[in-house]
Motif scaffolding. Structure first.
Motif, PDB file in Angstrom:
ATOM      1  N   LEU A 130       0.840  -1.201   0.000  1.00  0.00           N
ATOM      2  CA  LEU A 130       0.000   0.000   0.000  1.00  0.00           C
ATOM      3  C   LEU A 130       0.875   1.252   0.000  1.00  0.00           C
ATOM      4  CD1 LEU A 130      -2.699  -1.139   2.593  1.00  0.00           C
ATOM      5  CD2 LEU A 130      -3.170  -0.534   0.220  1.00  0.00           C
ATOM      6  N   GLN A 131       1.960   1.203   0.728  1.00  0.00           N
ATOM      7  CA  GLN A 131       2.881   2.343   0.773  1.00  0.00           C
ATOM      8  C   GLN A 131       3.543   2.585  -0.584  1.00  0.00           C
ATOM      9  OE1 GLN A 131       5.327   0.971   4.020  1.00  0.00           O
ATOM     10  NE2 GLN A 131       4.240   2.204   5.528  1.00  0.00           N
ATOM     11  N   ALA A 132       3.613   1.540  -1.396  1.00  0.00           N
ATOM     12  CA  ALA A 132       4.220   1.669  -2.731  1.00  0.00           C
ATOM     13  C   ALA A 132       3.268   2.310  -3.740  1.00  0.00           C
ATOM     14  CB  ALA A 132       4.652   0.295  -3.241  1.00  0.00           C
ATOM     15  N   SER A 133       2.006   2.473  -3.364  1.00  0.00           N
ATOM     16  CA  SER A 133       1.016   3.088  -4.249  1.00  0.00           C
ATOM     17  C   SER A 133       1.085   4.613  -4.171  1.00  0.00           C
ATOM     18  CB  SER A 133      -0.387   2.621  -3.854  1.00  0.00           C
ATOM     19  OG  SER A 133      -1.377   3.338  -4.567  1.00  0.00           O
ATOM     20  N   LYS A 134       0.757   5.249  -5.275  1.00  0.00           N
ATOM     21  CA  LYS A 134       0.721   6.715  -5.296  1.00  0.00           C
ATOM     22  C   LYS A 134      -0.537   7.257  -4.621  1.00  0.00           C
ATOM     23  CE  LYS A 134       3.379   7.120  -9.593  1.00  0.00           C
ATOM     24  NZ  LYS A 134       3.351   7.581 -11.020  1.00  0.00           N
ATOM     25  N   SER A 135      -1.589   6.441  -4.568  1.00  0.00           N
ATOM     26  CA  SER A 135      -2.843   6.892  -3.974  1.00  0.00           C
ATOM     27  C   SER A 135      -3.566   5.706  -3.315  1.00  0.00           C
ATOM     28  CB  SER A 135      -3.748   7.531  -5.033  1.00  0.00           C
ATOM     29  OG  SER A 135      -4.948   8.010  -4.458  1.00  0.00           O
ATOM     30  N   PRO A 136      -3.028   5.198  -2.197  1.00  0.00           N
ATOM     31  CA  PRO A 136      -3.593   4.000  -1.576  1.00  0.00           C
ATOM     32  C   PRO A 136      -4.921   4.262  -0.859  1.00  0.00           C
ATOM     33  CG  PRO A 136      -1.826   4.869  -0.211  1.00  0.00           C
ATOM     34  CD  PRO A 136      -1.840   5.697  -1.469  1.00  0.00           C
ATOM     35  N   LYS A 137      -5.780   3.255  -0.919  1.00  0.00           N
ATOM     36  CA  LYS A 137      -7.080   3.324  -0.257  1.00  0.00           C
ATOM     37  C   LYS A 137      -7.376   1.987   0.410  1.00  0.00           C
ATOM     38  CE  LYS A 137      -9.208   6.452  -3.700  1.00  0.00           C
ATOM     39  NZ  LYS A 137      -8.083   6.500  -4.663  1.00  0.00           N
ATOM     40  N   VAL A 138      -8.018   2.033   1.578  1.00  0.00           N
ATOM     41  CA  VAL A 138      -8.500   0.840   2.256  1.00  0.00           C
ATOM     42  C   VAL A 138      -9.980   1.039   2.557  1.00  0.00           C
ATOM     43  CG1 VAL A 138      -8.362  -0.619   4.326  1.00  0.00           C
ATOM     44  CG2 VAL A 138      -6.257   0.284   3.287  1.00  0.00           C
ATOM     45  N   ILE A 139     -10.789   0.093   2.128  1.00  0.00           N
ATOM     46  CA  ILE A 139     -12.235   0.149   2.385  1.00  0.00           C
ATOM     47  C   ILE A 139     -12.611  -1.089   3.190  1.00  0.00           C
ATOM     48  CG2 ILE A 139     -14.541   0.218   1.352  1.00  0.00           C
ATOM     49  CD1 ILE A 139     -13.132   1.334  -1.220  1.00  0.00           C
ATOM     50  N   ASN A 140     -13.038  -0.882   4.422  1.00  0.00           N
ATOM     51  CA  ASN A 140     -13.458  -1.981   5.277  1.00  0.00           C
ATOM     52  C   ASN A 140     -14.978  -2.109   5.194  1.00  0.00           C
ATOM     53  OD1 ASN A 140     -10.849  -2.631   6.289  1.00  0.00           O
ATOM     54  ND2 ASN A 140     -10.960  -0.878   7.671  1.00  0.00           N
ATOM     55  N   VAL A 141     -15.448  -3.209   4.638  1.00  0.00           N
ATOM     56  CA  VAL A 141     -16.887  -3.417   4.471  1.00  0.00           C
ATOM     57  C   VAL A 141     -17.463  -3.893   5.801  1.00  0.00           C
ATOM     58  CG1 VAL A 141     -18.690  -4.626   3.217  1.00  0.00           C
ATOM     59  CG2 VAL A 141     -16.609  -3.909   2.025  1.00  0.00           C
ATOM     60  N   THR A 142     -18.205  -3.025   6.438  1.00  0.00           N
ATOM     61  CA  THR A 142     -18.736  -3.267   7.771  1.00  0.00           C
ATOM     62  C   THR A 142     -20.250  -3.407   7.704  1.00  0.00           C
ATOM     63  OG1 THR A 142     -18.793  -2.368  10.028  1.00  0.00           O
ATOM     64  CG2 THR A 142     -18.723  -0.761   8.232  1.00  0.00           C
ATOM     65  N   SER A 143     -20.963  -2.948   8.706  1.00  0.00           N
ATOM     66  CA  SER A 143     -22.423  -3.036   8.734  1.00  0.00           C
ATOM     67  C   SER A 143     -22.976  -2.012   9.707  1.00  0.00           C
ATOM     68  CB  SER A 143     -22.853  -4.437   9.180  1.00  0.00           C
ATOM     69  OG  SER A 143     -24.247  -4.479   9.442  1.00  0.00           O
ATOM     70  N   GLY A 144     -24.164  -1.516   9.385  1.00  0.00           N
ATOM     71  CA  GLY A 144     -24.848  -0.632  10.328  1.00  0.00           C
ATOM     72  C   GLY A 144     -25.133  -1.335  11.641  1.00  0.00           C
ATOM     73  N   LEU A 145     -25.158  -2.672  11.623  1.00  0.00           N
ATOM     74  CA  LEU A 145     -25.367  -3.428  12.854  1.00  0.00           C
ATOM     75  C   LEU A 145     -24.176  -3.300  13.803  1.00  0.00           C
ATOM     76  CD1 LEU A 145     -27.027  -6.715  11.523  1.00  0.00           C
ATOM     77  CD2 LEU A 145     -28.131  -4.723  12.565  1.00  0.00           C
ATOM     78  N   GLY A 146     -23.053  -2.788  13.287  1.00  0.00           N
ATOM     79  CA  GLY A 146     -21.887  -2.557  14.130  1.00  0.00           C
ATOM     80  C   GLY A 146     -21.872  -1.178  14.755  1.00  0.00           C
ATOM     81  N   SER A 147     -22.881  -0.381  14.461  1.00  0.00           N
ATOM     82  CA  SER A 147     -22.965   0.968  15.031  1.00  0.00           C
ATOM     83  C   SER A 147     -23.483   0.911  16.464  1.00  0.00           C
ATOM     84  CB  SER A 147     -23.887   1.848  14.189  1.00  0.00           C
ATOM     85  OG  SER A 147     -24.216   3.037  14.877  1.00  0.00           O
ATOM     86  N   ILE A 148     -22.680   1.365  17.406  1.00  0.00           N
ATOM     87  CA  ILE A 148     -23.126   1.415  18.802  1.00  0.00           C
ATOM     88  C   ILE A 148     -24.232   2.456  18.938  1.00  0.00           C
ATOM     89  CG2 ILE A 148     -22.410   1.936  21.173  1.00  0.00           C
ATOM     90  CD1 ILE A 148     -19.669   0.774  20.465  1.00  0.00           C
ATOM     91  N   GLY A 149     -24.146   3.505  18.129  1.00  0.00           N
ATOM     92  CA  GLY A 149     -25.193   4.531  18.147  1.00  0.00           C
ATOM     93  C   GLY A 149     -26.546   3.963  17.773  1.00  0.00           C
TER      94      GLY A 149
END
Length: 252
Positions: A130-149
């Motif tokens: 990722l550090q070798a990329s010029k524009s790195p991105k990480v997308i963690n696919v989560t869920s609204g069920l993980g919202s404590i709010g």
């Protein structure tokens, strides 16, 4: 072969959201090369052939990867490093659901292995790529069920949804996202937690697909479009936050 393209690695890519996202990203640009990371090689091969038959603009390839197995992660990272030398976008999509109302230690381990430990170890193992990329991105696919709010709000439509171990794991994944956002800023890596929404997948079992449809679930292609928007930079203003489809933003 694809060293001049944007290298996008998607876990859990042979089915559901991962499958649709693989196609959406490959179809969006000839500059995209998708690494479909799959635990089951045969299912991965079938999925890859199906998407290639649609003749998208971009290219796709299969990557054998079980996010719950450290040896598998190490082998996959070694292959990606040898073939491409970098990863531009990592989409931690692979996930499992635990339905047990009162989860045992074994239940929790099973869910956390894939939903939390896997993304944590895989992302860390890919850090130099990722550090070798010029524009790195990480997308963690989560869920609204993980919202404590949301879990604390009796008026929210998910308030009475069970799945304790799944909720816990996605809340942990959200915290991982917040930690990664803080830690990865130093090399310019953008990080998001993304909820794909209530869509028709096999996450809770094939037998529940019709139930999901009957209860208003959307096509998982809508989730793929949401991820595509992030990859294309349309949600850069919300980096480091918990977002969802249709421009929504969720409370942690």
């Amino acid at each position: 072969m694809a060293s001049d393209k944007q290298i996008i690695l998607i876990t859990g890519a042979n089915n559901g959201i991962g499958f649709d996202t693989s196609y959406a990203l490959a179809a969006a640009s000839p500059n995209n090369h998708i690494l479909m990371a799959c635990r089951n090689h045969a299912k991965g091969e079938a999925a890859l052939k199906e998407l290639q038959a649609r003749k998208p603009q971009g290219t796709l390839d299969l990557l054998d990867l079980d996010v719950s197995d450290d040896d598998s992660i190490a082998a996959a990272v070694k292959k990606v490093e040898a073939d491409f030398g970098r990863v531009d976008v990592l989409i931690n999509n692979a996930g499992v659901v635990g339905k047990t109302p009162s989860p045992t230690r074994a239940d929790l381990r099973t869910v956390f292995e894939t939903n939390v430990f896997g993304p944590t170890v895989l992302t860390q193992s890919l850090l130099s790529l990722l550090q070798a990329s010029k524009s790195p991105k990480v997308i963690n696919v989560t869920s609204g069920l993980g919202s404590i709010g949301f879990r604390s709000d009796p008026s929210h439509d998910t308030y009475h949804v069970p799945y304790t171990s799944y909720r816990m794991s996605k809340a942990a994944l959200n915290m991982l996202t917040a930690c990664q956002y803080y830690e990865f800023q130093k090399f310019g890596c953008k990080v998001w937690a993304f909820c794909p929404g209530f869509v028709i997948t096999d996450l809770t079992g094939k037998e529940e697909r019709q139930w999901r449809k009957d209860n208003g679930a959307d096509s998982s292609e809508t989730s793929a479009q949401g991820i595509l928007e992030i990859v294309e930079g349309k949600r850069d203003a919300e980096v480091g936050t918990f977002i969802a489809r249709y421009g929504q933003q969720y409370p942690w």
